[in-house]
Scaffold this motif. Structure first.
Motif, PDB file in Angstrom:
ATOM      1  N   LEU A 258      53.385 108.033 103.241  1.00  0.00           N
ATOM      2  CA  LEU A 258      53.045 107.996 101.813  1.00  0.00           C
ATOM      3  C   LEU A 258      54.271 107.911 100.917  1.00  0.00           C
ATOM      4  O   LEU A 258      54.209 107.388  99.814  1.00  0.00           O
ATOM      5  CB  LEU A 258      52.245 109.249 101.423  1.00  0.00           C
ATOM      6  CG  LEU A 258      50.864 109.387 102.042  1.00  0.00           C
ATOM      7  CD1 LEU A 258      50.237 110.702 101.616  1.00  0.00           C
ATOM      8  CD2 LEU A 258      49.971 108.216 101.646  1.00  0.00           C
ATOM      9  N   GLY A 259      55.381 108.461 101.393  1.00  0.00           N
ATOM     10  CA  GLY A 259      56.581 108.515 100.563  1.00  0.00           C
ATOM     11  C   GLY A 259      57.473 107.296 100.681  1.00  0.00           C
ATOM     12  O   GLY A 259      58.569 107.266 100.119  1.00  0.00           O
ATOM     13  N   LYS A 260      57.005 106.271 101.392  1.00  0.00           N
ATOM     14  CA  LYS A 260      57.829 105.072 101.626  1.00  0.00           C
ATOM     15  C   LYS A 260      58.325 104.436 100.329  1.00  0.00           C
ATOM     16  O   LYS A 260      59.404 103.881 100.282  1.00  0.00           O
ATOM     17  CB  LYS A 260      57.024 104.034 102.406  1.00  0.00           C
ATOM     18  CG  LYS A 260      57.314 104.036 103.880  1.00  0.00           C
ATOM     19  CD  LYS A 260      56.577 102.895 104.545  1.00  0.00           C
ATOM     20  CE  LYS A 260      56.846 102.838 106.022  1.00  0.00           C
ATOM     21  NZ  LYS A 260      55.856 101.997 106.704  1.00  0.00           N
ATOM     22  N   SER A 261      57.498 104.534  99.290  1.00  0.00           N
ATOM     23  CA  SER A 261      57.872 103.914  98.010  1.00  0.00           C
ATOM     24  C   SER A 261      58.907 104.747  97.258  1.00  0.00           C
ATOM     25  O   SER A 261      59.345 104.360  96.178  1.00  0.00           O
ATOM     26  CB  SER A 261      56.625 103.747  97.155  1.00  0.00           C
ATOM     27  OG  SER A 261      56.006 105.003  97.008  1.00  0.00           O
ATOM     28  N   GLY A 262      59.274 105.899  97.817  1.00  0.00           N
ATOM     29  CA  GLY A 262      60.316 106.702  97.191  1.00  0.00           C
ATOM     30  C   GLY A 262      59.813 107.974  96.521  1.00  0.00           C
ATOM     31  O   GLY A 262      60.616 108.777  96.048  1.00  0.00           O
ATOM     32  N   THR A 263      58.494 108.166  96.484  1.00  0.00           N
ATOM     33  CA  THR A 263      57.935 109.384  95.885  1.00  0.00           C
ATOM     34  C   THR A 263      58.401 110.614  96.667  1.00  0.00           C
ATOM     35  O   THR A 263      58.422 110.585  97.896  1.00  0.00           O
ATOM     36  CB  THR A 263      56.381 109.400  95.981  1.00  0.00           C
ATOM     37  OG1 THR A 263      55.932 108.072  96.007  1.00  0.00           O
ATOM     38  CG2 THR A 263      55.742 110.226  94.917  1.00  0.00           C
ATOM     39  N   LYS A 264      58.738 111.668  95.943  1.00  0.00           N
ATOM     40  CA  LYS A 264      59.133 112.915  96.618  1.00  0.00           C
ATOM     41  C   LYS A 264      58.067 113.970  96.336  1.00  0.00           C
ATOM     42  O   LYS A 264      57.683 114.191  95.200  1.00  0.00           O
ATOM     43  CB  LYS A 264      60.491 113.414  96.110  1.00  0.00           C
ATOM     44  CG  LYS A 264      61.648 112.554  96.602  1.00  0.00           C
ATOM     45  CD  LYS A 264      62.123 113.010  97.989  1.00  0.00           C
ATOM     46  CE  LYS A 264      63.068 112.003  98.617  1.00  0.00           C
ATOM     47  NZ  LYS A 264      62.624 111.461  99.908  1.00  0.00           N
ATOM     48  N   VAL A 265      57.590 114.586  97.386  1.00  0.00           N
ATOM     49  CA  VAL A 265      56.576 115.626  97.252  1.00  0.00           C
ATOM     50  C   VAL A 265      56.963 116.766  98.178  1.00  0.00           C
ATOM     51  O   VAL A 265      57.488 116.532  99.263  1.00  0.00           O
ATOM     52  CB  VAL A 265      55.174 115.073  97.639  1.00  0.00           C
ATOM     53  CG1 VAL A 265      54.149 116.169  97.744  1.00  0.00           C
ATOM     54  CG2 VAL A 265      54.704 114.031  96.639  1.00  0.00           C
ATOM     55  N   GLU A 266      56.710 118.001  97.738  1.00  0.00           N
ATOM     56  CA  GLU A 266      56.995 119.164  98.591  1.00  0.00           C
ATOM     57  C   GLU A 266      55.778 119.481  99.456  1.00  0.00           C
ATOM     58  O   GLU A 266      54.635 119.308  99.017  1.00  0.00           O
ATOM     59  CB  GLU A 266      57.291 120.395  97.717  1.00  0.00           C
ATOM     60  CG  GLU A 266      58.586 120.304  96.936  1.00  0.00           C
ATOM     61  CD  GLU A 266      59.810 120.258  97.832  1.00  0.00           C
ATOM     62  OE1 GLU A 266      59.922 121.124  98.722  1.00  0.00           O
ATOM     63  OE2 GLU A 266      60.634 119.346  97.643  1.00  0.00           O
ATOM     64  N   GLN A 267      56.028 119.971 100.651  1.00  0.00           N
ATOM     65  CA  GLN A 267      54.932 120.444 101.496  1.00  0.00           C
ATOM     66  C   GLN A 267      54.265 121.651 100.835  1.00  0.00           C
ATOM     67  O   GLN A 267      54.956 122.584 100.415  1.00  0.00           O
ATOM     68  CB  GLN A 267      55.474 120.853 102.875  1.00  0.00           C
ATOM     69  CG  GLN A 267      54.397 121.380 103.809  1.00  0.00           C
ATOM     70  CD  GLN A 267      54.954 121.879 105.143  1.00  0.00           C
ATOM     71  OE1 GLN A 267      56.151 121.999 105.320  1.00  0.00           O
ATOM     72  NE2 GLN A 267      54.070 122.173 106.056  1.00  0.00           N
TER      73      GLN A 267
END
Ligand code: GLU
Length: 279
Positions: A264-273
């Motif tokens: 999901l983060g391939k586009s560069g989005t950063k999300v925390e677990q």
């Protein structure tokens, strides 16, 4: 498959997808008091319910037979933590409406497929997690300029999957919308493309996958208007398994991040677990 460290790139397993992480398969797993684990151990295989028409989350490439996506990798990771290698995972496509029965009947040992943790479902199944948080959103035709948010659904045909939380939300809280349902979301997307429905609604993470596959014709509009916490479904009452998987998630933040970044983060989005909920 060689026993690479968790998160090592380029698994040799053709089922794992080209750039997905490989997971270290645990040895001598000690897990007592779990009927599900006992079954997995004696058969040597694990059956995991998934989606296969949700790009980026749970997707099966019909031409290559390769499964990919965030949920598929979470499933691979959980299996490895239970001592089951990727080639001993039997993935079963189960639509949203059939998840609780598939777990209750023993058709699958686990379910990993955009499965929101809800109090209603907790009466029928248990959940490890959450391992991801998203919210209900809207997908429309690119040319649509009348639906900009969930406030614009009056009189509109809104499509979602039977048995899903977004469908129920439309039925319960949007009395002037015209709900339409199919067993799987890709059928709603087909209806949207032909103009038979005005919008598709489900989790924004799912909708972004469809939009990115067809950016010339589809777009996601508005902001998420619910909170959907994804859990790993498991048979009701198997507390030992739930505790074990929660520990895998909690101890594996680096692995979670690798999985997110490669899907999901391939586009560069950063999300925390998200933090695990030890209910
Ligand atoms: N997360 C929502 C649910 O569990 C929608 C996605 C799905 O149907 O899998 O109902």
């Amino acid at each position: 498959m060689t026993a690479c460290g968790a998160g090592t790139e380029n698994s040799a397993d053709p089922g794992a997808g080209a750039s997905s992480p490989a997971f270290e398969v645990a040895k001598d797993v000690a897990l007592t008091g779990s009927p599900t684990f006992d079954k997995i151990k004696s058969s040597g295989t694990i059956r995991i319910g998934v989606k296969e028409d949700q790009p980026g989350l749970g997707f099966l490439d019909a031409a290559t037979g390769v499964r990919s996506g965030f949920d598929v990798e979470i499933a691979n990771w959980m299996a490895a933590s239970l001592g089951v290698p990727a080639n001993k995972i039997e993935f079963k496509p189960i639509p949203s409406a059939n998840r609780e029965s598939a777990l209750a009947n023993g058709d699958v040992d686990l379910y990993v497929g955009t499965y929101s943790i809800t109090d209603k479902r907790k009466k029928l199944v248990d959940f490890a997690g959450p391992y991801f948080i998203t919210g209900q959103g809207l997908l429309v035709q690119k040319s649509n300029d009348t639906i900009k948010s969930e406030k614009d659904l009056d009189g509109k045909k809104v499509c979602s999957a039977t048995g899903s939380t977004p469908f129920q939300n439309i039925v319960d809280n949007f009395p002037k919308a015209d709900p339409v349902s199919f067993d799987i979301y890709s059928k709603c997307v087909d209806q949207l493309k032909t103009g038979s429905v005005d919008a598709v609604t489900t989790d924004q993470a799912i909708l972004l996958g469809y939009a990115s596959q067809d950016p010339d014709n589809l777009k996601v509009v508005g902001e998420p208007f619910t909170v959907e916490k994804y859990g790993i479904g498991l048979p009701l009452g198997d507390t030992a398994l739930r505790t074990f998987l929660n520990k895998t998630l909690t101890d594996g933040n680096a692995t979670w991040t690798k999985i997110f970044d490669s899907t999901l983060g391939k586009s560069g989005t950063k999300v925390e677990q998200p933090k695990v909920d030890q209910y």
